[in-house]
Design a protein around this motif. Sequence first.
Motif, PDB file in Angstrom:
ATOM      1  N   MET A   1       0.841  -1.191   0.000  1.00 30.46           N
ATOM      2  CA  MET A   1       0.000   0.000   0.000  1.00 30.46           C
ATOM      3  C   MET A   1       0.884   1.251   0.000  1.00 30.46           C
ATOM      4  N   GLU A   2       0.366   2.324  -0.586  1.00 35.75           N
ATOM      5  CA  GLU A   2       1.095   3.579  -0.516  1.00 35.75           C
ATOM      6  C   GLU A   2       0.127   4.753  -0.349  1.00 35.75           C
ATOM      7  N   LYS A   3       0.656   5.829   0.225  1.00 28.50           N
ATOM      8  CA  LYS A   3      -0.119   7.054   0.410  1.00 28.50           C
ATOM      9  C   LYS A   3       0.738   8.218  -0.034  1.00 28.50           C
ATOM     10  N   VAL A   4       0.116   9.175  -0.746  1.00 31.88           N
ATOM     11  CA  VAL A   4       0.829  10.350  -1.243  1.00 31.88           C
ATOM     12  C   VAL A   4       0.305  11.591  -0.522  1.00 31.88           C
ATOM     13  N   ILE A   5       1.229  12.369   0.008  1.00 34.36           N
ATOM     14  CA  ILE A   5       0.901  13.623   0.687  1.00 34.36           C
ATOM     15  C   ILE A   5       1.493  14.772  -0.116  1.00 34.36           C
ATOM     16  N   THR A   6       0.683  15.776  -0.398  1.00 31.89           N
ATOM     17  CA  THR A   6       1.135  16.933  -1.177  1.00 31.89           C
ATOM     18  C   THR A   6       1.480  18.096  -0.249  1.00 31.89           C
ATOM     19  N   LEU A   7       2.686  18.608  -0.402  1.00 28.43           N
ATOM     20  CA  LEU A   7       3.139  19.741   0.397  1.00 28.43           C
ATOM     21  C   LEU A   7       2.866  21.042  -0.342  1.00 28.43           C
ATOM     22  N   LYS A   8       2.594  22.110   0.409  1.00 27.17           N
ATOM     23  CA  LYS A   8       2.250  23.393  -0.204  1.00 27.17           C
ATOM     24  C   LYS A   8       3.469  24.185  -0.658  1.00 27.17           C
ATOM     25  N   ASP A   9       4.556  24.108   0.102  1.00 28.21           N
ATOM     26  CA  ASP A   9       5.731  24.896  -0.246  1.00 28.21           C
ATOM     27  C   ASP A   9       6.967  24.307   0.424  1.00 28.21           C
ATOM     28  N   ASN A  10       8.115  24.933   0.137  1.00 29.46           N
ATOM     29  CA  ASN A  10       9.382  24.435   0.660  1.00 29.46           C
ATOM     30  C   ASN A  10       9.474  24.597   2.171  1.00 29.46           C
ATOM     31  N   ARG A  11       8.824  25.614   2.724  1.00 29.20           N
ATOM     32  CA  ARG A  11       8.853  25.822   4.172  1.00 29.20           C
ATOM     33  C   ARG A  11       8.247  24.628   4.896  1.00 29.20           C
ATOM     34  N   GLU A  12       7.148  24.115   4.352  1.00 25.23           N
ATOM     35  CA  GLU A  12       6.532  22.933   4.952  1.00 25.23           C
ATOM     36  C   GLU A  12       7.481  21.745   4.898  1.00 25.23           C
ATOM     37  N   ALA A  13       8.167  21.598   3.779  1.00 24.60           N
ATOM     38  CA  ALA A  13       9.089  20.471   3.619  1.00 24.60           C
ATOM     39  C   ALA A  13      10.216  20.547   4.649  1.00 24.60           C
ATOM     40  N   VAL A  14      10.783  21.741   4.813  1.00 22.76           N
ATOM     41  CA  VAL A  14      11.883  21.918   5.769  1.00 22.76           C
ATOM     42  C   VAL A  14      11.422  21.591   7.180  1.00 22.76           C
ATOM     43  N   SER A  15      10.249  22.097   7.558  1.00 25.91           N
ATOM     44  CA  SER A  15       9.722  21.859   8.909  1.00 25.91           C
ATOM     45  C   SER A  15       9.372  20.391   9.129  1.00 25.91           C
ATOM     46  N   LEU A  16       8.838  19.761   8.103  1.00 26.52           N
ATOM     47  CA  LEU A  16       8.381  18.379   8.228  1.00 26.52           C
ATOM     48  C   LEU A  16       9.537  17.391   8.197  1.00 26.52           C
ATOM     49  N   PHE A  17      10.503  17.618   7.299  1.00 24.65           N
ATOM     50  CA  PHE A  17      11.572  16.643   7.099  1.00 24.65           C
ATOM     51  C   PHE A  17      12.615  16.683   8.208  1.00 24.65           C
ATOM     52  N   GLY A  18      12.832  17.869   8.804  1.00 18.97           N
ATOM     53  CA  GLY A  18      13.868  17.990   9.816  1.00 18.97           C
ATOM     54  C   GLY A  18      15.242  18.168   9.194  1.00 18.97           C
ATOM     55  N   LYS A  19      16.239  18.350  10.050  1.00 18.96           N
ATOM     56  CA  LYS A  19      17.602  18.561   9.598  1.00 18.96           C
ATOM     57  C   LYS A  19      18.132  17.305   8.914  1.00 18.96           C
ATOM     58  N   HIS A  20      18.623  17.484   7.685  1.00 19.50           N
ATOM     59  CA  HIS A  20      19.136  16.362   6.880  1.00 19.50           C
ATOM     60  C   HIS A  20      18.112  15.225   6.768  1.00 19.50           C
ATOM     61  N   ASP A  21      16.832  15.571   6.695  1.00 21.79           N
ATOM     62  CA  ASP A  21      15.739  14.600   6.552  1.00 21.79           C
ATOM     63  C   ASP A  21      15.669  13.599   7.703  1.00 21.79           C
ATOM     64  N   GLU A  22      16.131  14.019   8.896  1.00 24.36           N
ATOM     65  CA  GLU A  22      16.176  13.079  10.012  1.00 24.36           C
ATOM     66  C   GLU A  22      14.782  12.618  10.443  1.00 24.36           C
ATOM     67  N   ASN A  23      13.772  13.464  10.264  1.00 21.99           N
ATOM     68  CA  ASN A  23      12.413  13.051  10.641  1.00 21.99           C
ATOM     69  C   ASN A  23      11.914  11.918   9.749  1.00 21.99           C
ATOM     70  N   LEU A  24      12.220  12.015   8.462  1.00 20.55           N
ATOM     71  CA  LEU A  24      11.788  10.964   7.538  1.00 20.55           C
ATOM     72  C   LEU A  24      12.452   9.630   7.871  1.00 20.55           C
ATOM     73  N   ARG A  25      13.748   9.691   8.176  1.00 21.55           N
ATOM     74  CA  ARG A  25      14.471   8.462   8.506  1.00 21.55           C
ATOM     75  C   ARG A  25      13.920   7.848   9.808  1.00 21.55           C
ATOM     76  N   ARG A  26      13.569   8.708  10.759  1.00 22.64           N
ATOM     77  CA  ARG A  26      13.048   8.201  12.018  1.00 22.64           C
ATOM     78  C   ARG A  26      11.696   7.524  11.810  1.00 22.64           C
ATOM     79  N   VAL A  27      10.857   8.095  10.948  1.00 20.39           N
ATOM     80  CA  VAL A  27       9.566   7.480  10.639  1.00 20.39           C
ATOM     81  C   VAL A  27       9.772   6.121   9.984  1.00 20.39           C
ATOM     82  N   GLU A  28      10.711   6.047   9.066  1.00 20.26           N
ATOM     83  CA  GLU A  28      10.988   4.759   8.402  1.00 20.26           C
ATOM     84  C   GLU A  28      11.415   3.702   9.413  1.00 20.26           C
ATOM     85  N   ASP A  29      12.304   4.091  10.343  1.00 15.76           N
ATOM     86  CA  ASP A  29      12.821   3.136  11.323  1.00 15.76           C
ATOM     87  C   ASP A  29      11.754   2.713  12.330  1.00 15.76           C
ATOM     88  N   GLU A  30      10.964   3.669  12.811  1.00 13.76           N
ATOM     89  CA  GLU A  30      10.024   3.393  13.893  1.00 13.76           C
ATOM     90  C   GLU A  30       8.694   2.827  13.412  1.00 13.76           C
TER      91      GLU A  30
END
Length: 315
Positions: free
Chosen positions: A1-30
């Motif tokens: 299964m997959e889900k696609v989320i659309t971001l409004k702008d780069n500011r959202e991406a920076v806030s959501l992803f974290g420094k060096h995309d650490e938030n994304l990696r943490r979600v993948e691991d956890e």
Amino acid sequence: MEKVITLKDNREAVSLFGKHDENLRRVEDELCVTVVSRGDKLTIKGKKQDVERAGRLFDEVLLVIREGGTMKKSEFDYSIEAIKQDYNAPIDRVYLDKIPVSHKRQPVVPKTLGQKEYVDAIRNFDIVFSIGPAGTGKTYLAMAMAVMYLIRGDCSRIILARPAVEAGESLGFLPGDFYEKVSPYLRPLYDALYDMMEVDKVKNFMDKGIIEVAPLAYMRGRTLNDSFIILDEAQNCTREQLKMFLTRMGFNSKVVITGDITQSDLPGEKSIGLAETIDILKSIKGIGFISLTGKDIVRHELVQTIIKAYENYFR
């Protein structure tokens, strides 16, 4: 299964992803998913249940960001843990509950579900007992609510009290007169005040008696109307002292009692009055009881680890 989320702008991406995309990696691991970012699209792939949890996490965090809230690394990490334990954890309601303390300072915001429950209890009950270890925001959040009530006109003064109990050093050997001797015990209350209000405003309010910081003994014989009253470090009170304090409450007043039952400095022969008082009052309607835990600690991550180590050692 997959889900696609659309971001409004780069500011959202920076806030959501974290420094060096650490938030994304943490979600993948956890949460056991794969997260791919391309352009304004964020794609989550994995098993249905895992994708749904990760998708809900990102949706909740994005809602906070879009409503002007902040999401630091510690808050994002807590959000992951909350979603793992309860799919319906109201992450957005926690981080969007802003407590205004000054037009020159950022609002104070609860950081955990337990802290959100604590803030709501202060809103809903005239007397609230908050029990929990160091770093769970017991005093800080109570102070924020008191300042908000004062500037909003819901009370006319703030009374802050602490028992002056010796912790390994006798008051008699400390330099100065009585006020100088008890000052170290009251310092944490001053620190919280100065963190929320301008120094000049705090001094002005204290000079006028609008804000009062005093040892618990100074509460005897008083009736406190139209006040927001906080008793801090109540684990160092006897049952008699707490009865005296609680019966100072007057009309249109709110009382918050905070303490950590595991860190009492009372002499060994004296029982912890806070635990006894809670047992005595637990069946009374109109009193709120909040138990914060190690999950609600918002200090350095090592503090949570240290407290957990102590709990495990003495089991």
